[in-house]
Design a protein around this motif. Structure first.
Motif, mmCIF file in Angstrom:
data_model
loop_
_atom_site.group_PDB
_atom_site.id
_atom_site.type_symbol
_atom_site.label_atom_id
_atom_site.label_comp_id
_atom_site.label_asym_id
_atom_site.label_seq_id
_atom_site.Cartn_x
_atom_site.Cartn_y
_atom_site.Cartn_z
ATOM 1 N N ASP A 194 -105.079 22.930 -93.611
ATOM 2 C CA ASP A 194 -103.946 21.866 -93.954
ATOM 3 C C ASP A 194 -103.231 21.904 -93.556
ATOM 4 O O ASP A 194 -102.309 23.122 -93.097
ATOM 5 N N PRO A 195 -102.513 20.554 -93.718
ATOM 6 C CA PRO A 195 -102.041 20.395 -93.175
ATOM 7 C C PRO A 195 -99.933 21.639 -93.615
ATOM 8 O O PRO A 195 -98.965 20.657 -92.723
ATOM 9 N N ALA A 196 -100.709 21.731 -94.589
ATOM 10 C CA ALA A 196 -99.275 22.476 -94.839
ATOM 11 C C ALA A 196 -98.881 23.731 -94.970
ATOM 12 O O ALA A 196 -97.675 24.221 -95.087
ATOM 13 N N LEU A 197 -99.602 24.110 -94.263
ATOM 14 C CA LEU A 197 -99.091 25.447 -93.729
ATOM 15 C C LEU A 197 -98.574 25.896 -92.515
ATOM 16 O O LEU A 197 -98.457 25.033 -92.012
ATOM 17 N N PRO A 198 -97.927 26.516 -92.204
ATOM 18 C CA PRO A 198 -97.256 27.378 -92.065
ATOM 19 C C PRO A 198 -97.273 26.743 -90.138
ATOM 20 O O PRO A 198 -96.717 26.726 -89.745
ATOM 21 N N ALA A 199 -98.028 27.194 -89.751
ATOM 22 C CA ALA A 199 -98.358 27.290 -87.896
ATOM 23 C C ALA A 199 -98.826 25.206 -88.117
ATOM 24 O O ALA A 199 -98.422 25.142 -86.939
ATOM 25 N N MET A 200 -98.968 25.006 -89.104
ATOM 26 C CA MET A 200 -99.462 23.533 -88.537
ATOM 27 C C MET A 200 -98.089 22.798 -88.150
ATOM 28 O O MET A 200 -98.287 21.178 -88.619
ATOM 29 N N LYS A 201 -97.006 23.252 -89.735
ATOM 30 C CA LYS A 201 -96.075 23.025 -89.371
ATOM 31 C C LYS A 201 -95.088 23.200 -87.795
ATOM 32 O O LYS A 201 -94.154 22.612 -88.354
ATOM 33 N N ALA A 202 -95.493 23.484 -87.396
ATOM 34 C CA ALA A 202 -94.863 24.345 -85.697
ATOM 35 C C ALA A 202 -94.799 23.106 -85.374
ATOM 36 O O ALA A 202 -95.635 21.882 -85.519
ATOM 37 N N VAL A 203 -93.101 23.490 -84.200
ATOM 38 C CA VAL A 203 -92.849 21.717 -83.708
ATOM 39 C C VAL A 203 -93.812 21.675 -82.532
ATOM 40 O O VAL A 203 -94.406 22.191 -81.888
ATOM 41 N N GLY A 204 -93.869 20.145 -82.250
ATOM 42 C CA GLY A 204 -95.284 19.549 -81.202
ATOM 43 C C GLY A 204 -96.616 19.628 -82.214
ATOM 44 O O GLY A 204 -97.686 19.440 -81.523
ATOM 45 N N VAL A 205 -97.267 20.016 -83.649
ATOM 46 C CA VAL A 205 -98.531 20.057 -83.582
ATOM 47 C C VAL A 205 -98.460 18.474 -83.752
ATOM 48 O O VAL A 205 -99.779 17.760 -83.741
ATOM 49 N N ARG A 206 -97.673 18.266 -84.667
ATOM 50 C CA ARG A 206 -97.896 16.721 -85.623
ATOM 51 C C ARG A 206 -97.955 15.513 -84.305
ATOM 52 O O ARG A 206 -98.638 14.585 -83.886
ATOM 53 N N GLU A 207 -96.910 15.942 -83.810
ATOM 54 C CA GLU A 207 -96.482 15.355 -82.481
ATOM 55 C C GLU A 207 -97.316 15.162 -81.530
ATOM 56 O O GLU A 207 -97.673 13.840 -80.849
#
Length: 290
Positions: free
Chosen positions: A233-246
């Protein structure tokens, strides 16, 4: 907590907290305890700049890499995890270094935060769906029935706080306002000392840029690739870490590596700026280290 003396070492990302903590720990024999929300995750060693295995072997580290990316840790959960660690170390008479960049973790230690149970994701989704379907005015009226203080306090248009207050009350049977009024500092006055690493902004931003390049060199793309493959789930804290989305955008062929790195550099600098501002406002009486 009273014995032994506990040192809180805070600061923004890329400010050198881990290096300074290791120097202090090897000199004093202190145990380093994690107070950073991203370094909790086993899946984010590179992106969170978690101490390496060699560095962890140089001094005892606790609460690093203990969570899975699929598991959402809150401030309350970290508080529940760190409490027995500090109690055990105090009983052993060992000095402690609490190190990190998550401001609310330090607030829970020194001022106290409500120990609100984690809200299931289906309840959070239901709150958001109700808000979107009925509109803010109707949603506020419903919230006022179960938590009038929160409804009156939360500003217009603040969907996140409104839905959180509703979700907490529905899930726990207790108003968020009642939870937040019930706070006790985790650390007793006089049992700790606080230090903030606060480099000059230009120096910090340059360090942020260097860190992104180092991340790519040491496996950031492989780390993100593994996370994406799990379909989390993209809403999870780990998936919101800087660099993951980029970097995920680059891996998906949506952007070049150079563009992904530049976006990550900018996001890292923005994050560091927010952290600097938070610590300046919330810990003005802590010792500054440049």
């Amino acid at each position: 907590m009273s014995d032994p003396l506990i040192t809180l070492l805070a600061g923004p990302t890329a400010s050198g907290k881990s290096r300074r903590a290791l120097e202090m720990a090897t000199r004093t024999g202190a145990v380093i305890v994690n107070a950073d929300s991203q370094q909790l995750y086993a899946d984010l060693r590179v992106l969170s700049a978690r101490p390496s295995a060699a560095e962890e072997a140089m001094a005892e580290h606790r609460l690093y890499g203990v969570a899975d990316a699929a598991d959402a840790w809150s401030v309350g959960r970290w508080t529940r995890a760190v409490t027995p660690v500090l109690a055990d170390l105090a009983a052993e008479g060992r000095p402690v270094l609490l190190v990190g960049g998550t401001g609310l973790y330090f607030t829970s230690l020194t001022k106290g935060l409500a120990d609100i149970p984690d809200i299931p994701i289906d309840m959070r989704n239901a709150a958001g769906a109700a808000y979107d379907a009925d509109g803010e005015a109707v949603f506020r009226r419903r919230l006022a029935e179960i938590d009038p203080a929160a409804e009156a306090r939360i500003e217009a248009g603040d969907r996140q706080r409104l839905t959180r207050a509703w979700g907490v009350a529905r899930h726990t049977g207790r108003a968020l306002s009642d939870w937040t009024a019930d706070t006790t500092p985790l650390l007793a006055p006089g049992s700790w000392t606080g230090r903030v690493i606060e480099p000059a902004r230009e120096t910090l931003y340059a360090a942020c840029d260097r860190r992104v390049a180092q991340m790519v060199e040491t496996g950031a793309l492989d780390e993100v690739r593994a996370l994406v493959a799990r379909g989390l789930d993209p809403a999870l804290p780990a998936m919101k870490a800087v660099g993951v989305r980029e970097f995920a955008a680059h891996l998906a062929g949506e952007t070049t590596l150079d563009a992904a790195m530049e976006a990550t550099r900018q996001a890292t600098r923005n994050y560091a700026k927010r952290q600097l501002t938070w610590f300046r406002n919330q810990t003005p009486d802590w010792t500054r280290i440049d």
